[in-house]
Scaffold this motif. Structure first.
Motif, PDB file in Angstrom:
ATOM      1  N   VAL A 346       0.864  -1.184   0.000  1.00 33.29           N
ATOM      2  CA  VAL A 346       0.000   0.000   0.000  1.00 33.29           C
ATOM      3  C   VAL A 346       0.901   1.235   0.000  1.00 33.29           C
ATOM      4  O   VAL A 346       1.828   1.331   0.813  1.00 33.29           O
ATOM      5  N   ALA A 444      -7.183  -0.496   3.673  1.00 26.08           N
ATOM      6  CA  ALA A 444      -6.518  -0.573   2.372  1.00 26.08           C
ATOM      7  C   ALA A 444      -6.207  -2.012   1.981  1.00 26.08           C
ATOM      8  O   ALA A 444      -5.989  -2.873   2.833  1.00 26.08           O
ATOM      9  N   ASP A 448      -3.502  -0.403  -3.260  1.00 25.19           N
ATOM     10  CA  ASP A 448      -4.225   0.842  -2.967  1.00 25.19           C
ATOM     11  C   ASP A 448      -3.254   1.965  -2.599  1.00 25.19           C
ATOM     12  O   ASP A 448      -2.077   1.735  -2.309  1.00 25.19           O
ATOM     13  N   VAL A 450      -3.135   5.143   0.210  1.00 32.74           N
ATOM     14  CA  VAL A 450      -3.684   5.907   1.332  1.00 32.74           C
ATOM     15  C   VAL A 450      -3.250   7.346   1.123  1.00 32.74           C
ATOM     16  O   VAL A 450      -2.056   7.647   1.117  1.00 32.74           O
TER      17      VAL A 450
END
Length: 484
Positions: A346, A444, A448, A450
């Motif tokens: 992530v 997440a 992905d 954040v």
């Protein structure tokens, strides 16, 4: 320090009031004092910090009046205001009634420009304004001008004080000038070489009184341009300001956008930044200025910033090679779409500088799918358009801050299937941000992003947007250290 050779007789013994004891007010007071003016600084505030600043100026012979920022001292012939002072202050009404001019620090700097020995003319100003992207664009422009071998600086709202720049003992060849709507309001004589309005969105309406007044002040940057008025093809309001501007004969309107450029525009073709404005026989020819991958980071709104900077540089006569080299050398300041870590596949992005909806929309458009961290002080903003435009990109939202309910309600209306968690209620600082990042990480999935793009000011929970971003990065590092 003011060059003693630049003493200007028009200020000798002139009674001048400087409004505001902030950074720009202190700079203006020092310069005017050095130029022989009788300076009185007024500020309605009080406290130890202001008292200390006042003492430093008083030691030079400047009069300082704290606790009264609204009364016009008798005998005043000129008022020089700090940019943050709103036009409806009683001090300015009194000045208008007495027929006294009010200048900002930018107006003062413009009037104090001196001819360059090589040209006999003052250093040209390439000016940048807009609701978002000003600092990045003006720093990109300075990097390009430096690559072209020019002595330059990013000045105004960023870097070197504009007053210090125009009075420097070693003169600059050209200045890259960031200007806020506040500064433009108080700069009636400003006439840049070339200028750009990057975008227009509601902001600072409490200061200006209306969107129309805000746009009009932004549009002042085009007045008297001599070579190019650069505008955003994706924002028709910026082109409208060009059409309304009174410019020098021969000044051209130059558009920039993310598509293939038409005549007199800059754009993108097959991953290349392309100029069809400042080339010979532009109906048939174009100049390659660089590649999308030369822009750091290559988010869409940052590519637009690069094209705007390139347009101003090309208007000044910079060759394509220097545009590429300058863009490659540039790195944005902290808290502007900065990657701060990758944990568990992530990616964590700090765009804490996205303090309004327009900036947050640009940031959200660069990533998919997103766990969005948003909220803070809304400053009167609404969030329906922002959420509606970003809904398809959102994995989840983590909301913080005093006005989080406004964003939650917009999400309920326009993205009802997006999970929303409100975090760190009643908390501030590092403790709050650690919880926020843990919450976002739990939502997440691998691949992905954040994204901290709050669309709000920070002062309800943090000292400023910089602290908010720093604590976000620190919390991500803690996440990585724990292997979460």
């Amino acid at each position: 320090m003011t060059n003693p050779q630049l003493i200007d007789s028009q200020f000798a013994d002139l009674p001048v009031v400087v409004a505001g004891l902030g950074v720009s007010g202190i700079s203006a007071a020092r310069v005017l004092h050095d130029l022989g003016a009788h300076v009185t600084v007024v500020d309605g505030g009080s406290g130890a910090g202001l008292t200390a600043r006042a003492a430093e100026l008083e030691a030079l012979g400047v009069t300082v009046r704290l606790g009264d920022g609204d009364s016009l001292p008798e005998g005043t012939r000129l008022v020089v205001t700090s940019p943050g002072w709103a036009p409806d202050r009683p001090l300015f009404a009194a000045a208008a009634a007495a027929g006294i001019e009010v200048w900002g620090d930018v107006e003062l700097a413009w009037r104090l420009r001196r001819p360059l020995p090589a040209t006999g003319e003052p250093a040209p100003w390439l000016a940048v304004t807009g609701t978002n992207g000003k600092t990045t664009t003006v720093q990109m422009l300075a990097s390009i001008l430096t690559a072209a071998g020019r002595r330059t600086a990013a000045v105004g709202n960023v870097g070197v004080s504009v007053l210090d720049a125009v009075l420097a003992e070693e003169p600059y060849d050209v200045l890259a000038v960031e200007l806020s709507s506040y500064q433009l309001h108080w700069a009636p004589s400003l006439r840049p070489h070339s200028a750009v309005v990057l975008n227009l969105a509601p902001d600072h309406l409490d200061w200006h009184g209306s969107m129309e007044a805000y746009a009009a002040d932004k549009g002042r940057i085009y007045q008297g341009n001599t070579v190019a008025c650069v505008y955003n093809l994706a924002d028709p309001a910026t082109e409208a300001l060009v059409r309304e501007a009174d410019v020098e004969e021969g000044c051209r309107a130059i558009g920039f956008g993310l598509g293939a450029p038409a005549l007199s525009n800059l754009g993108v073709v097959d991953g290349l930044l392309v100029d069809r404005a400042f080339v010979a026989d532009r109906a048939k020819n174009a100049a390659e200025l660089g590649a999308v991958e030369d822009v750091h980071p290559p988010a869409p709104h940052n590519i637009a910033n690069a094209l705007a900077a390139a347009a101003l540089a090309r208007a000044y006569g910079v060759e394509p090679k220097a545009v590429r080299e300058g863009l490659r050398a540039f790195r944005p300041d902290a808290h502007r779409i900065a990657e701060v870590g990758v944990v568990g596949e992530v990616t964590y992005i700090d765009d804490s500088k996205a303090t309004n909806t327009h900036a947050a929309a640009a940031s959200l458009a660069a990533y998919r799918p997103v766990v969005w961290i948003a909220g803070g002080l809304a400053k009167g903003a609404t969030f329906d358009d922002l959420v509606q435009g970003a809904a398809g990109r959102l994995r989840a939202a983590v909301l913080i801050g005093e006005d989080r309910a406004l964003i939650r309600e917009a999400l309920e209306r326009h993205a009802p299937d997006v999970p929303v968690i409100e975090a760190a209620e009643g908390q501030t600082g590092a403790v709050a941000m650690a919880e926020v990042v843990r919450t976002a990480a739990s939502l997440a999935r691998p691949g992905d992003t954040v994204l901290l793009a709050p669309a709000c000011a920070s002062m309800d929970m943090f000292t400023n947007y910089g602290e908010r971003g720093d604590l976000f990065a620190a919390a991500v590092r803690q996440l990585a250290d724990r292997g979460e």
